[in-house]
Write a protein that holds these residues in place. Structure first.
Motif, PDB file in Angstrom:
ATOM      1  N   TYR A  63       3.460   3.400 -12.476  1.00  0.00           N
ATOM      2  CA  TYR A  63       3.017   4.324 -11.426  1.00  0.00           C
ATOM      3  C   TYR A  63       4.225   4.867 -10.658  1.00  0.00           C
ATOM      4  O   TYR A  63       4.283   6.072 -10.347  1.00  0.00           O
ATOM      5  CB  TYR A  63       2.060   3.618 -10.468  1.00  0.00           C
ATOM      6  CG  TYR A  63       1.609   4.480  -9.305  1.00  0.00           C
ATOM      7  CD1 TYR A  63       0.587   5.413  -9.456  1.00  0.00           C
ATOM      8  CD2 TYR A  63       2.233   4.374  -8.058  1.00  0.00           C
ATOM      9  CE1 TYR A  63       0.179   6.216  -8.389  1.00  0.00           C
ATOM     10  CE2 TYR A  63       1.839   5.170  -6.991  1.00  0.00           C
ATOM     11  CZ  TYR A  63       0.814   6.086  -7.161  1.00  0.00           C
ATOM     12  OH  TYR A  63       0.423   6.886  -6.109  1.00  0.00           O
ATOM     13  N   LYS A  67       5.576   8.740 -10.343  1.00  0.00           N
ATOM     14  CA  LYS A  67       5.952   9.463  -9.126  1.00  0.00           C
ATOM     15  C   LYS A  67       7.308  10.155  -9.296  1.00  0.00           C
ATOM     16  O   LYS A  67       7.593  11.145  -8.616  1.00  0.00           O
ATOM     17  CB  LYS A  67       6.013   8.504  -7.927  1.00  0.00           C
ATOM     18  CG  LYS A  67       4.672   7.885  -7.564  1.00  0.00           C
ATOM     19  CD  LYS A  67       3.660   8.899  -7.081  1.00  0.00           C
ATOM     20  CE  LYS A  67       3.953   9.387  -5.679  1.00  0.00           C
ATOM     21  NZ  LYS A  67       2.892  10.310  -5.172  1.00  0.00           N
ATOM     22  N   ASN A 195      -1.993  16.903  -7.190  1.00  0.00           N
ATOM     23  CA  ASN A 195      -0.601  16.998  -7.630  1.00  0.00           C
ATOM     24  C   ASN A 195       0.089  18.282  -7.168  1.00  0.00           C
ATOM     25  O   ASN A 195       1.272  18.471  -7.472  1.00  0.00           O
ATOM     26  CB  ASN A 195      -0.529  16.899  -9.158  1.00  0.00           C
ATOM     27  CG  ASN A 195      -0.998  15.549  -9.657  1.00  0.00           C
ATOM     28  OD1 ASN A 195      -0.824  14.548  -8.984  1.00  0.00           O
ATOM     29  ND2 ASN A 195      -1.587  15.529 -10.842  1.00  0.00           N
ATOM     30  N   SER A 215       3.940  16.581 -10.430  1.00  0.00           N
ATOM     31  CA  SER A 215       3.767  15.480 -11.370  1.00  0.00           C
ATOM     32  C   SER A 215       3.803  16.014 -12.789  1.00  0.00           C
ATOM     33  O   SER A 215       3.365  17.137 -13.055  1.00  0.00           O
ATOM     34  CB  SER A 215       2.434  14.766 -11.116  1.00  0.00           C
ATOM     35  OG  SER A 215       2.079  13.945 -12.198  1.00  0.00           O
TER      36      SER A 215
END
Length: 279
Positions: A63, A67, A195, A215
């Motif tokens: 995760y 990012k 996003n 993203s």
């Protein structure tokens, strides 16, 4: 099962540019359920405990890398699902396969392998786009231009970006800087918590503000609908610039196969380097 689901993820990612949540969450549930059954059958909690711990740690690490725009959200869940199914390294006795394991969890070997093998896939991906867009057929000298770093960057930038009608916008598209002046658009985008992010523009000639994808996973379905509604209501123009998204699932699949049947590439490199220094 992990290999089978990864193959399906590759097919969906290449064909539809998205990894279905039903696929990745299905593998994740299978991982938890199968390891729970193993714990019940053997009366040993280590299977489900290792599966759960591997799931949590892998999710947090991937995760954080998401990012940093290394891959999409679907890739995060796929990594996590693989970690849930295979929390520890495997020795496949009947194939006489004993892969070189690392000091970190097996899922990290998959992540490391995937990153290291992603470069060849990226080269293949770019070459396919060059050929598809006629970069070499229009001007054969562009092949020689690849030797020049600045020219290569320009070719890649022009190849990886295209302008499409907003009506053709899809979930997962990576939106480039889109300039606008209406502040009402800012509040609508911020409500999505997706996003897309809004920034103040330094180039006032194009607009006071601009939004873009933050993203590698591209825009969400809700953001796609929002942009189309904004166009239908006359708030934005009919065309929008997007990037070609690089499908990372082939690298994940290759990283998984290497981790299962060969081992951790980084550990193999370290071992060979160490042995080479001794010899």
């Amino acid at each position: 099962m992990a290999i089978l689901f990864s193959i399906l993820a590759v097919i969906f990612d290449i064909k539809f540019h998205i990894v279905p949540e039903k696929l990745t969450y299905g593998l994740l549930i299978f991982g938890l359920a199968s390891n729970l059954i193993l714990s019940l059958i053997t009366n040993n909690i280590k299977f489900i405990l290792a599966s759960f711990i591997s799931m949590v740690i892998t999710y947090v690490i991937t995760y954080l890398l998401w990012k940093l725009k290394m891959w999409g959200g679907g890739d995060v869940i796929l990594f996590t699902a693989i970690a849930t199914v295979i929390p520890n390294g495997l020795n496949i006795d009947f194939l006489n396969v004993f892969p070189l394991l690392s000091v970190y969890p097996f899922s990290f070997s998959v992540v490391v392998n995937s990153i290291l093998v992603s470069f060849p896939f990226l080269v293949i991906f770019l070459t396919r786009l060059f050929i598809k867009n006629g970069v070499f057929s229009d001007d054969p000298t562009n092949v020689i231009a690849l030797l020049n770093i600045s020219t290569l960057k320009t070719l890649i930038h022009n190849t990886l970006n295209k302008t499409i009608p907003i009506s053709d916008l899809k979930e997962g598209n990576i939106v480039n800087n889109y300039y606008f002046d209406n502040e009402y658009i800012i509040s609508l985008i911020e409500e999505q918590e997706g996003n897309l992010e809004v920034f103040k523009s330094k180039d006032k000639e194009h607009g006071k503000y601009y939004f873009k994808s933050m993203s590698a996973g591209g825009i969400t379905k809700q953001e796609m609908y929002l942009i189309k509604i904004l166009y239908a209501q006359g708030f934005i123009r009919k065309d929008i610039s997007v990037k070609f998204s690089y499908p990372f699932t082939p690298a994940i699949f290759a990283g998984l196969l290497i981790a299962v049947f060969y081992g951790d590439i980084m550990m193999i490199f370290t071992k060979n380097l160490f042995l080479g220094m001794i010899l």
